[in-house]
Design a protein around this motif. Structure first.
Motif, PDB file in Angstrom:
ATOM      1  N   ALA A   1     -27.586 -24.585 -25.779  1.00  0.00           N
ATOM      2  CA  ALA A   1     -27.569 -26.049 -25.423  1.00  0.00           C
ATOM      3  C   ALA A   1     -26.350 -26.796 -25.169  1.00  0.00           C
ATOM      4  O   ALA A   1     -26.245 -27.502 -24.633  1.00  0.00           O
ATOM      5  CB  ALA A   1     -28.798 -26.727 -26.142  1.00  0.00           C
ATOM      6  N   ALA A   2     -25.463 -26.432 -26.318  1.00  0.00           N
ATOM      7  CA  ALA A   2     -24.212 -27.265 -26.510  1.00  0.00           C
ATOM      8  C   ALA A   2     -23.590 -26.745 -25.278  1.00  0.00           C
ATOM      9  O   ALA A   2     -22.749 -27.560 -24.434  1.00  0.00           O
ATOM     10  CB  ALA A   2     -23.446 -26.964 -27.617  1.00  0.00           C
ATOM     11  N   PHE A   3     -23.436 -25.489 -24.766  1.00  0.00           N
ATOM     12  CA  PHE A   3     -22.719 -25.034 -23.636  1.00  0.00           C
ATOM     13  C   PHE A   3     -23.285 -25.560 -22.381  1.00  0.00           C
ATOM     14  O   PHE A   3     -22.470 -26.152 -21.550  1.00  0.00           O
ATOM     15  CB  PHE A   3     -22.974 -23.595 -23.555  1.00  0.00           C
ATOM     16  CG  PHE A   3     -22.114 -22.935 -22.252  1.00  0.00           C
ATOM     17  CD1 PHE A   3     -20.822 -22.938 -22.205  1.00  0.00           C
ATOM     18  CD2 PHE A   3     -23.117 -22.677 -21.335  1.00  0.00           C
ATOM     19  CE1 PHE A   3     -20.143 -22.491 -20.991  1.00  0.00           C
ATOM     20  CE2 PHE A   3     -22.468 -22.098 -20.172  1.00  0.00           C
ATOM     21  CZ  PHE A   3     -21.081 -22.113 -20.039  1.00  0.00           C
ATOM     22  N   TYR A   4     -24.732 -25.717 -22.269  1.00  0.00           N
ATOM     23  CA  TYR A   4     -25.292 -26.266 -21.309  1.00  0.00           C
ATOM     24  C   TYR A   4     -25.116 -27.756 -21.041  1.00  0.00           C
ATOM     25  O   TYR A   4     -24.466 -28.259 -19.665  1.00  0.00           O
ATOM     26  CB  TYR A   4     -26.688 -26.082 -21.220  1.00  0.00           C
ATOM     27  CG  TYR A   4     -27.451 -26.668 -20.109  1.00  0.00           C
ATOM     28  CD1 TYR A   4     -27.639 -26.207 -18.804  1.00  0.00           C
ATOM     29  CD2 TYR A   4     -28.430 -28.026 -20.201  1.00  0.00           C
ATOM     30  CE1 TYR A   4     -28.383 -26.715 -17.852  1.00  0.00           C
ATOM     31  CE2 TYR A   4     -28.863 -28.576 -19.473  1.00  0.00           C
ATOM     32  CZ  TYR A   4     -29.001 -28.192 -18.207  1.00  0.00           C
ATOM     33  OH  TYR A   4     -29.740 -28.691 -16.885  1.00  0.00           O
TER      34      TYR A   4
ATOM     35  N   ALA B   1     -20.856 -28.028 -20.517  1.00  0.00           N
ATOM     36  CA  ALA B   1     -19.953 -27.398 -19.560  1.00  0.00           C
ATOM     37  C   ALA B   1     -20.614 -27.219 -18.131  1.00  0.00           C
ATOM     38  O   ALA B   1     -20.181 -27.511 -17.072  1.00  0.00           O
ATOM     39  CB  ALA B   1     -19.679 -26.048 -19.787  1.00  0.00           C
ATOM     40  N   LEU B   2     -21.902 -27.193 -18.045  1.00  0.00           N
ATOM     41  CA  LEU B   2     -22.708 -27.256 -16.850  1.00  0.00           C
ATOM     42  C   LEU B   2     -23.393 -28.550 -16.291  1.00  0.00           C
ATOM     43  O   LEU B   2     -23.536 -28.465 -15.006  1.00  0.00           O
ATOM     44  CB  LEU B   2     -23.897 -26.131 -16.900  1.00  0.00           C
ATOM     45  CG  LEU B   2     -23.442 -24.817 -17.470  1.00  0.00           C
ATOM     46  CD1 LEU B   2     -24.545 -23.875 -17.566  1.00  0.00           C
ATOM     47  CD2 LEU B   2     -22.551 -24.205 -16.355  1.00  0.00           C
ATOM     48  N   VAL B   3     -23.549 -29.391 -16.870  1.00  0.00           N
ATOM     49  CA  VAL B   3     -24.381 -30.647 -16.613  1.00  0.00           C
ATOM     50  C   VAL B   3     -23.225 -31.622 -16.109  1.00  0.00           C
ATOM     51  O   VAL B   3     -22.119 -31.666 -16.684  1.00  0.00           O
ATOM     52  CB  VAL B   3     -25.102 -31.596 -17.847  1.00  0.00           C
ATOM     53  CG1 VAL B   3     -25.565 -32.756 -17.308  1.00  0.00           C
ATOM     54  CG2 VAL B   3     -26.255 -30.641 -18.069  1.00  0.00           C
ATOM     55  N   LYS B   4     -23.244 -32.077 -14.903  1.00  0.00           N
ATOM     56  CA  LYS B   4     -22.424 -32.856 -14.160  1.00  0.00           C
ATOM     57  C   LYS B   4     -22.907 -34.291 -14.089  1.00  0.00           C
ATOM     58  O   LYS B   4     -24.126 -34.651 -14.116  1.00  0.00           O
ATOM     59  CB  LYS B   4     -22.065 -32.409 -12.753  1.00  0.00           C
ATOM     60  CG  LYS B   4     -21.752 -30.884 -12.547  1.00  0.00           C
ATOM     61  CD  LYS B   4     -20.368 -30.971 -13.011  1.00  0.00           C
ATOM     62  CE  LYS B   4     -20.026 -29.392 -12.641  1.00  0.00           C
ATOM     63  NZ  LYS B   4     -19.102 -28.742 -13.447  1.00  0.00           N
TER      64      LYS B   4
ATOM     65  N   TYR C   1     -32.813 -31.875 -25.571  1.00  0.00           N
ATOM     66  CA  TYR C   1     -32.246 -30.435 -25.171  1.00  0.00           C
ATOM     67  C   TYR C   1     -31.962 -29.714 -26.137  1.00  0.00           C
ATOM     68  O   TYR C   1     -32.261 -28.750 -26.443  1.00  0.00           O
ATOM     69  CB  TYR C   1     -30.978 -30.722 -24.231  1.00  0.00           C
ATOM     70  CG  TYR C   1     -31.315 -31.170 -23.132  1.00  0.00           C
ATOM     71  CD1 TYR C   1     -31.785 -30.433 -21.905  1.00  0.00           C
ATOM     72  CD2 TYR C   1     -30.659 -32.287 -22.563  1.00  0.00           C
ATOM     73  CE1 TYR C   1     -31.908 -30.847 -20.574  1.00  0.00           C
ATOM     74  CE2 TYR C   1     -30.980 -32.713 -21.253  1.00  0.00           C
ATOM     75  CZ  TYR C   1     -31.534 -32.059 -20.129  1.00  0.00           C
ATOM     76  OH  TYR C   1     -31.910 -32.695 -19.124  1.00  0.00           O
ATOM     77  N   TYR C   2     -31.325 -30.313 -27.413  1.00  0.00           N
ATOM     78  CA  TYR C   2     -30.940 -29.689 -28.607  1.00  0.00           C
ATOM     79  C   TYR C   2     -32.383 -29.162 -29.435  1.00  0.00           C
ATOM     80  O   TYR C   2     -32.370 -28.166 -29.661  1.00  0.00           O
ATOM     81  CB  TYR C   2     -30.200 -30.503 -29.489  1.00  0.00           C
ATOM     82  CG  TYR C   2     -28.829 -30.516 -29.117  1.00  0.00           C
ATOM     83  CD1 TYR C   2     -27.788 -29.361 -28.937  1.00  0.00           C
ATOM     84  CD2 TYR C   2     -28.112 -31.821 -28.833  1.00  0.00           C
ATOM     85  CE1 TYR C   2     -26.562 -29.327 -28.579  1.00  0.00           C
ATOM     86  CE2 TYR C   2     -26.799 -31.862 -28.555  1.00  0.00           C
ATOM     87  CZ  TYR C   2     -26.064 -30.744 -28.100  1.00  0.00           C
ATOM     88  OH  TYR C   2     -24.736 -30.833 -27.785  1.00  0.00           O
ATOM     89  N   TRP C   3     -33.231 -30.182 -29.536  1.00  0.00           N
ATOM     90  CA  TRP C   3     -34.523 -29.510 -30.168  1.00  0.00           C
ATOM     91  C   TRP C   3     -35.269 -28.805 -29.337  1.00  0.00           C
ATOM     92  O   TRP C   3     -35.845 -27.761 -30.057  1.00  0.00           O
ATOM     93  CB  TRP C   3     -35.419 -31.024 -30.326  1.00  0.00           C
ATOM     94  CG  TRP C   3     -34.977 -31.602 -31.584  1.00  0.00           C
ATOM     95  CD1 TRP C   3     -34.466 -32.943 -31.566  1.00  0.00           C
ATOM     96  CD2 TRP C   3     -35.242 -31.360 -32.972  1.00  0.00           C
ATOM     97  NE1 TRP C   3     -34.332 -33.365 -32.768  1.00  0.00           N
ATOM     98  CE2 TRP C   3     -34.594 -32.469 -33.946  1.00  0.00           C
ATOM     99  CE3 TRP C   3     -35.860 -30.183 -33.511  1.00  0.00           C
ATOM    100  CZ2 TRP C   3     -34.797 -32.322 -34.921  1.00  0.00           C
ATOM    101  CZ3 TRP C   3     -35.906 -30.194 -34.901  1.00  0.00           C
ATOM    102  CH2 TRP C   3     -35.361 -31.276 -35.804  1.00  0.00           C
TER     103      TRP C   3
END
Length: 59
Positions: free
Chosen positions: A47-50, A53-56, A14-16
């Motif tokens: 990506a860090a926020f996703y 905070a958003l991925v469960k 995700y980061y890349w």
């Protein structure tokens, strides 16, 4: 004996991807090197926020 479980951690993907997409988007829009680097950093922030905070249920 210890129980060793291997988890598949795909956070780096995700980061890349966000870094590369941020770079390309900023390059296409502005064409400037400074804005291109800033676009990559903004992609990393998204990506860090996703991921945080958003991925469960990432455990």
């Amino acid at each position: 004996m210890s129980n060793h479980t291997e988890t598949n951690n795909s956070d780096s993907v995700y980061y890349w991807l966000s870094f590369i997409c941020g770079l390309l988007t900023a390059w296409v829009i502005s064409g400037s090197v400074v804005w291109t680097i800033l676009g990559g950093l903004i992609g990393l922030l998204f990506a860090a926020f996703y991921l945080n905070a958003l991925v469960k249920n990432r455990d």
